[in-house]
Motif scaffolding. Structure first.
Motif, PDB file in Angstrom:
ATOM      1  N   CYS A  14      22.841 -20.881  -2.599  1.00  0.00           N
ATOM      2  CA  CYS A  14      21.452 -20.900  -3.041  1.00  0.00           C
ATOM      3  C   CYS A  14      21.417 -21.468  -4.451  1.00  0.00           C
ATOM      4  O   CYS A  14      22.282 -21.166  -5.269  1.00  0.00           O
ATOM      5  CB  CYS A  14      20.886 -19.486  -3.031  1.00  0.00           C
ATOM      6  SG  CYS A  14      19.191 -19.415  -3.640  1.00  0.00           S
ATOM      7  N   HIS A  43      21.089 -15.876  -7.913  1.00  0.00           N
ATOM      8  CA  HIS A  43      21.505 -15.512  -6.551  1.00  0.00           C
ATOM      9  C   HIS A  43      22.952 -15.916  -6.283  1.00  0.00           C
ATOM     10  O   HIS A  43      23.728 -15.153  -5.736  1.00  0.00           O
ATOM     11  CB  HIS A  43      20.585 -16.174  -5.523  1.00  0.00           C
ATOM     12  CG  HIS A  43      19.208 -15.589  -5.505  1.00  0.00           C
ATOM     13  ND1 HIS A  43      18.261 -15.905  -4.555  1.00  0.00           N
ATOM     14  CD2 HIS A  43      18.609 -14.684  -6.329  1.00  0.00           C
ATOM     15  CE1 HIS A  43      17.142 -15.239  -4.798  1.00  0.00           C
ATOM     16  NE2 HIS A  43      17.330 -14.494  -5.869  1.00  0.00           N
ATOM     17  N   MET A  99      25.455 -15.205  -3.385  1.00  0.00           N
ATOM     18  CA  MET A  99      24.895 -16.105  -2.376  1.00  0.00           C
ATOM     19  C   MET A  99      25.554 -17.495  -2.391  1.00  0.00           C
ATOM     20  O   MET A  99      24.903 -18.519  -2.629  1.00  0.00           O
ATOM     21  CB  MET A  99      23.386 -16.236  -2.586  1.00  0.00           C
ATOM     22  CG  MET A  99      22.616 -16.587  -1.340  1.00  0.00           C
ATOM     23  SD  MET A  99      20.858 -16.405  -1.643  1.00  0.00           S
ATOM     24  CE  MET A  99      20.250 -16.614   0.029  1.00  0.00           C
ATOM     25  N   HIS A 130      14.517 -19.584  -0.465  1.00  0.00           N
ATOM     26  CA  HIS A 130      15.773 -19.939  -1.131  1.00  0.00           C
ATOM     27  C   HIS A 130      16.005 -21.446  -1.004  1.00  0.00           C
ATOM     28  O   HIS A 130      15.930 -21.984   0.100  1.00  0.00           O
ATOM     29  CB  HIS A 130      16.965 -19.212  -0.499  1.00  0.00           C
ATOM     30  CG  HIS A 130      16.849 -17.730  -0.554  1.00  0.00           C
ATOM     31  ND1 HIS A 130      17.232 -16.982  -1.645  1.00  0.00           N
ATOM     32  CD2 HIS A 130      16.355 -16.846   0.346  1.00  0.00           C
ATOM     33  CE1 HIS A 130      16.998 -15.709  -1.405  1.00  0.00           C
ATOM     34  NE2 HIS A 130      16.454 -15.588  -0.216  1.00  0.00           N
ATOM     35  N   MET A 156      19.006 -20.884  -6.594  1.00  0.00           N
ATOM     36  CA  MET A 156      18.476 -19.935  -7.581  1.00  0.00           C
ATOM     37  C   MET A 156      19.726 -19.370  -8.246  1.00  0.00           C
ATOM     38  O   MET A 156      20.550 -18.715  -7.603  1.00  0.00           O
ATOM     39  CB  MET A 156      17.637 -18.880  -6.896  1.00  0.00           C
ATOM     40  CG  MET A 156      16.344 -19.482  -6.355  1.00  0.00           C
ATOM     41  SD  MET A 156      15.402 -18.369  -5.313  1.00  0.00           S
ATOM     42  CE  MET A 156      14.737 -17.261  -6.536  1.00  0.00           C
TER      43      MET A 156
HETATM   44 CU   LIG Z   1      18.410 -17.537  -3.262  1.00  0.00          CU
END
Ligand SMILES: [Cu+2]
Length: 496
Positions: free
Chosen positions: A477, A482, A488, A422, A479
């Motif tokens: 994170c 996510h 996240m 991550h 991404m």
């Molecule tokens: Cu992530």
């Protein structure tokens, strides 16, 4: 607290256009007739509906010259500030040769025009929302007060305008701007809402770095396409979106003619989730001069450049190392098949006298005060809830997860107990990477950063130095799936 704007939809033309094509192929027969690519076994990659096997398909790499994003022109300048006006709206752009792809864009353009700013000089952006749903703008890596940071719940209504004020009270750096509207940003960025913000300071100006046509921004993103040339998106909470086509500055694996001189390449991974391991040719030596937070103290020689989602790298490449006629392919060795070729540099004869040189010394970093707090952040996947969690929690705008003090530094340990890497990003501050459990520091860990890759099973300690402003900032994170939809992301309140 659900934030996702239910009015969200992909660029409208994507739908009407696709229907029109289904009913009458017209000039698109050639592409549509190529059939579909088989899905790569065991891969999360979203595959474009048009095949690339046949020569000269729109996906053939190195077919187009590298486009350069325009530089945004201020509508007004005052003694202390450059003032811009922008509207985020729908647009059409030619990503695949011969196709008009519907996008969202700042002023309808993808990628967004580059903002060039000077340290110590304010930038004001009057950002108008011409979309039918919420948006906002996050200046990634910028030290702006929270109300100008594009907090994910701090949104511009459709039809409204918000004035962002960026003090640029920080060292020169390769920053970027993108939408940060919670719950939809993984799609709005995918459909085009991102661009570069290059902040320059006096130190950098005093170095003999390549400039003008020899300073080249490279915004790297992966995408997939429908048969009609529209962007294809599929949500993937686990791996994040991974497309089968690599774009640089909005063109499929383009080419660029280069002289036998030193070039400064400013790389930004603007992909939703894809991680790149980049090599010039078979691993030609390049010189990293900067990262997320600006120039390093001295250049670092590198053969492979790791670039996780949201990260930036500032590198010098000396093309006089190559004979005229050499084709230097920038390869992503972490890719497979169509995601290996990123772009190609075609080395030309000549080049003249080169005033640029590789500096020996650059930034001077003042020592960071001793850390005042230590925090552990455990990264896990909770399969039953389809959530990415930090310390067992998911995003909640009503909760503050930590309260660091302005002017102090802390030690934050990212403990990755999940099955994948991550890239962890902190708003409103920069940090140094201090330690990795699995290895020595990576070559890309040097200098000031705002994103750090945390590999599966790894513990990575960073030292944020909270120097910008008090108030609410998020950390998450990078991404995009996510943090935008799988939880996240947490928030901190910087206190005085
Ligand atoms: Cu992530």
């Amino acid at each position: 607290m659900a934030a996702t704007d239910p009015r969200w939809r992909p660029p409208a033309d994507a739908w009407t256009r696709r229907d029109a094509l289904r009913n009458g192929f017209g000039s698109f027969v050639a592409l549509a007739g190529l059939g579909s690519l088989p899905r790569q076994a065991g891969s999360n990659t979203v595959t474009s509906a048009a095949v690339r096997a046949r020569a000269r398909s729109p996906f053939t790499p190195f077919r187009r010259d590298l486009p350069l994003p325009a530089t945004l022109v201020p509508t007004r300048r005052t003694r202390h500030a450059d003032i811009y006006e922008r509207t985020v709206t729908e647009g059409l752009t030619e990503i695949l040769p011969g196709f008009q792809t519907p996008i969202y864009g700042y002023d309808g353009v993808y990628p967004g025009a580059t903002i060039r700013a000077r340290s110590g000089r304010t930038v004001i952006v009057d950002q108008h929302n011409g979309l039918g749903f919420h948006t906002n703008v996050h200046l990634h890596g910028g030290h702006q007060p929270p109300r100008f940071d594009g907090h994910p719940m701090d949104l511009i209504d459709p039809g409204a305008t918000f004035r962002y004020r960026y003090p640029n009270d920080q060292a020169g750096a390769t920053l970027w701007y993108h939408d940060h509207a919670h719950g939809i940003l993984h799609k709005t960025i995918y459909y085009g809402l991102a661009g570069l913000y290059l902040l320059e300071d006096d130190l950098e100006r005093g170095l003999d770095l390549p400039r003008d046509e020899y300073e080249v921004p490279l915004l790297i993103q992966d995408r997939a396409f429908n048969r009609d040339g529209s962007l294809r998106y599929e949500e993937n909470i686990d791996a994040g979106f991974l497309g089968d086509t690599i774009l640089v500055n909005g063109a499929v694996a383009p080419r660029m003619r280069v002289k036998r001189r030193l070039y400064r390449l400013r790389l930004l991974n603007g992909s939703n989730a894809r991680h790149y391991e980049l090599r010039f040719g078979r691993g030609h030596r390049v010189h990293q001069i900067g990262g997320d937070g600006g120039l390093l103290e001295r250049p670092i020689t590198r053969r492979t450049l790791s670039l996780s989602a949201g990260e930036r790298l500032d590198v010098l490449v000396d093309f006089s190392d190559f004979k005229p006629g050499t084709q230097v392919i920038l390869r992503n060795i972490a890719g497979e098949g169509s995601t290996v070729a990123v772009m190609r540099f075609d080395v030309e004869r000549g080049g003249g006298r080169d005033p640029a040189r590789i500096p020996r010394r650059m930034a001077h970093f003042d020592p960071v005060p001793a850390p005042q707090a230590q925090r552990n952040w455990v990264l896990t996947f909770e399969p039953s809830a389809r959530q990415w969690q930090i310390n067992g929690k998911v995003w909640d705008a009503t909760r503050v997860d930590c309260r660091p003090r302005l002017g102090t530094s802390e030690l934050w340990q990212w403990i990755n107990r999940s099955h994948m890497m991550h890239p962890m990003h902190i708003h409103g501050c920069q940090f140094r990477v201090v330690a990795r459990s699995g290895s020595k520091l990576l070559r890309g860990d040097h200098g000031w950063k705002d994103i750090v890759r945390v590999d599966a099973g790894e513990r990575v300690t960073v030292q944020p130095y909270i120097t910008s402003h008090t108030g609410l900032y998020v950390f998450h994170c990078h991404m995009l799936e996510h943090s935008s939809i799988a939880g996240m992301m947490l928030q901190m309140e910087v206190t005085s």
